[in-house]
Design a protein around this motif. Sequence first.
Motif, mmCIF file in Angstrom:
data_model
loop_
_atom_site.group_PDB
_atom_site.id
_atom_site.type_symbol
_atom_site.label_atom_id
_atom_site.label_comp_id
_atom_site.label_asym_id
_atom_site.label_seq_id
_atom_site.Cartn_x
_atom_site.Cartn_y
_atom_site.Cartn_z
ATOM 1 N N PRO A 17 -31.165 16.769 23.430
ATOM 2 C CA PRO A 17 -30.526 17.247 22.205
ATOM 3 C C PRO A 17 -31.446 18.101 21.333
ATOM 4 O O PRO A 17 -30.969 18.815 20.448
ATOM 5 N N MET A 18 -32.737 18.063 21.593
ATOM 6 C CA MET A 18 -33.684 18.860 20.804
ATOM 7 C C MET A 18 -34.074 20.156 21.511
ATOM 8 O O MET A 18 -34.957 20.882 21.047
ATOM 9 N N GLU A 19 -33.421 20.435 22.621
ATOM 10 C CA GLU A 19 -33.721 21.648 23.392
ATOM 11 C C GLU A 19 -33.630 22.889 22.510
ATOM 12 O O GLU A 19 -32.654 23.082 21.787
ATOM 13 N N GLY A 20 -34.654 23.710 22.552
ATOM 14 C CA GLY A 20 -34.654 24.982 21.842
ATOM 15 C C GLY A 20 -34.954 24.896 20.355
ATOM 16 O O GLY A 20 -34.999 25.916 19.674
ATOM 17 N N GLN A 21 -35.177 23.686 19.850
ATOM 18 C CA GLN A 21 -35.480 23.529 18.425
ATOM 19 C C GLN A 21 -36.972 23.785 18.197
ATOM 20 O O GLN A 21 -37.789 23.464 19.045
ATOM 21 N N PHE A 22 -37.299 24.338 17.048
ATOM 22 C CA PHE A 22 -38.701 24.607 16.751
ATOM 23 C C PHE A 22 -38.945 24.572 15.250
ATOM 24 O O PHE A 22 -38.023 24.657 14.452
ATOM 25 N N VAL A 23 -40.209 24.402 14.908
ATOM 26 C CA VAL A 23 -40.654 24.535 13.524
ATOM 27 C C VAL A 23 -41.638 25.690 13.491
ATOM 28 O O VAL A 23 -42.265 26.013 14.493
ATOM 29 N N TYR A 24 -41.755 26.293 12.348
ATOM 30 C CA TYR A 24 -42.636 27.455 12.264
ATOM 31 C C TYR A 24 -43.467 27.401 10.999
ATOM 32 O O TYR A 24 -43.124 26.749 10.021
ATOM 33 N N LYS A 117 -41.460 20.461 25.501
ATOM 34 C CA LYS A 117 -40.540 19.339 25.331
ATOM 35 C C LYS A 117 -41.277 18.146 24.735
ATOM 36 O O LYS A 117 -42.499 18.059 24.816
ATOM 37 N N TYR A 118 -40.497 17.244 24.204
ATOM 38 C CA TYR A 118 -41.021 16.009 23.644
ATOM 39 C C TYR A 118 -41.694 15.177 24.737
ATOM 40 O O TYR A 118 -41.239 15.129 25.872
ATOM 41 N N ILE A 119 -42.774 14.497 24.392
ATOM 42 C CA ILE A 119 -43.607 13.737 25.332
ATOM 43 C C ILE A 119 -42.815 12.698 26.126
ATOM 44 O O ILE A 119 -43.165 12.381 27.265
ATOM 45 N N ASP A 120 -41.732 12.161 25.570
ATOM 46 C CA ASP A 120 -40.933 11.160 26.284
ATOM 47 C C ASP A 120 -40.343 11.700 27.591
ATOM 48 O O ASP A 120 -39.979 10.924 28.470
ATOM 49 N N TRP A 121 -40.250 13.016 27.729
ATOM 50 C CA TRP A 121 -39.706 13.629 28.940
ATOM 51 C C TRP A 121 -40.781 13.898 30.000
ATOM 52 O O TRP A 121 -40.479 14.417 31.075
ATOM 53 N N SER A 122 -42.009 13.538 29.746
ATOM 54 C CA SER A 122 -43.105 13.900 30.648
ATOM 55 C C SER A 122 -42.977 13.300 32.051
ATOM 56 O O SER A 122 -43.545 13.832 33.001
ATOM 57 N N TYR A 123 -42.227 12.214 32.198
ATOM 58 C CA TYR A 123 -42.040 11.628 33.531
ATOM 59 C C TYR A 123 -41.372 12.618 34.486
ATOM 60 O O TYR A 123 -41.477 12.487 35.705
ATOM 61 N N GLU A 124 -40.699 13.630 33.946
ATOM 62 C CA GLU A 124 -40.017 14.605 34.799
ATOM 63 C C GLU A 124 -40.979 15.541 35.534
ATOM 64 O O GLU A 124 -40.591 16.154 36.530
ATOM 65 N N LYS A 125 -42.201 15.678 35.019
ATOM 66 C CA LYS A 125 -43.171 16.609 35.618
ATOM 67 C C LYS A 125 -42.489 17.952 35.879
ATOM 68 O O LYS A 125 -42.507 18.489 36.983
ATOM 69 N N GLU A 126 -41.929 18.476 34.831
ATOM 70 C CA GLU A 126 -41.014 19.606 34.944
ATOM 71 C C GLU A 126 -41.687 20.964 34.998
ATOM 72 O O GLU A 126 -42.661 21.244 34.312
ATOM 73 N N PHE A 127 -41.096 21.797 35.833
ATOM 74 C CA PHE A 127 -41.311 23.235 35.845
ATOM 75 C C PHE A 127 -39.949 23.835 35.545
ATOM 76 O O PHE A 127 -38.920 23.228 35.866
ATOM 77 N N ARG A 128 -39.943 24.999 34.950
ATOM 78 C CA ARG A 128 -38.680 25.652 34.655
ATOM 79 C C ARG A 128 -38.679 27.085 35.140
ATOM 80 O O ARG A 128 -39.698 27.762 35.114
ATOM 81 N N ILE A 129 -37.498 27.493 35.518
ATOM 82 C CA ILE A 129 -37.257 28.906 35.738
ATOM 83 C C ILE A 129 -36.541 29.396 34.490
ATOM 84 O O ILE A 129 -35.483 28.881 34.128
ATOM 85 N N LEU A 130 -37.158 30.322 33.797
ATOM 86 C CA LEU A 130 -36.561 30.948 32.621
ATOM 87 C C LEU A 130 -36.093 32.325 33.070
ATOM 88 O O LEU A 130 -36.897 33.178 33.439
ATOM 89 N N HIS A 131 -34.790 32.506 33.026
ATOM 90 C CA HIS A 131 -34.185 33.658 33.684
ATOM 91 C C HIS A 131 -33.054 34.193 32.810
ATOM 92 O O HIS A 131 -32.472 33.456 32.025
ATOM 93 N N GLY A 132 -32.722 35.424 32.984
ATOM 94 C CA GLY A 132 -31.646 36.025 32.206
ATOM 95 C C GLY A 132 -30.305 36.031 32.911
ATOM 96 O O GLY A 132 -29.296 36.393 32.314
ATOM 97 N N GLU A 133 -30.267 35.626 34.161
ATOM 98 C CA GLU A 133 -29.035 35.678 34.962
ATOM 99 C C GLU A 133 -28.554 34.269 35.297
ATOM 100 O O GLU A 133 -29.298 33.309 35.167
ATOM 101 N N HIS A 134 -27.343 34.173 35.802
ATOM 102 C CA HIS A 134 -26.779 32.882 36.205
ATOM 103 C C HIS A 134 -27.472 32.305 37.439
ATOM 104 O O HIS A 134 -27.524 31.091 37.613
ATOM 105 N N PHE A 135 -27.959 33.170 38.306
ATOM 106 C CA PHE A 135 -28.586 32.709 39.539
ATOM 107 C C PHE A 135 -29.980 33.302 39.684
ATOM 108 O O PHE A 135 -30.214 34.461 39.350
#
Length: 192
Positions: A17-24, A117-135
């Motif tokens: 639910p906090m995806e994309g949220q930020f402070v500046y 992401k928040y530290i509670d998600w660290s178990y995912e050991k996540e990598f992401r593809i950040l892309h502009g298209e659907h595929f």
Amino acid sequence: MFNDRLYCADWTMLNDPMEGQFVYSHRSTDEVDRSAHLDDIRTEKKKVRICSLSSTYDSHLLWAHYADGFSGVAIEVDIPDNHPSLVKMEYGGVFTNVNFQDINVPRETARHIFASKYIDWSYEKEFRILHGEHFFELPNPVRRIIVGHRMNPSLFEALRIICERKDIEIYRTGIGDEGIDADSVPALGELW
């Protein structure tokens, strides 16, 4: 898997639910400058689609949360570490910190926000593809899948036939005292 591509979702549809949220932080007293910069970041965020991946298959939590309690499948993909769309997640506070003096390019700021992401998600050991298209077209074909040991037998057999035809190795999870392992499943012809 069949088309050697991955689906990239709109970031607003992800489960955090906090995806994309930020402070500046911004020292300038120029309200117009700050507002314009925030608008530019929001515009860039709207262009980003995300495919979430994990660097591991042997997490009980991942199988429970994302593979229907060991009834689903993990697809092993090979993406070079230096691929421009691939980012390794950084885990920290609830909100991503953005300092306008350090990060002045809105596109890069959006990427930074989606790589945190928040530290509670660290178990995912996540990598992401950040892309502009659907595929996202995979640079290398899928070579291995790992099915959960609770997968419906009919679905498993159908998947095994497809994998054999596409020359994809198929493994099945097992759980023991040492954790989760994956054992190779014999080809159909090897059963007879």
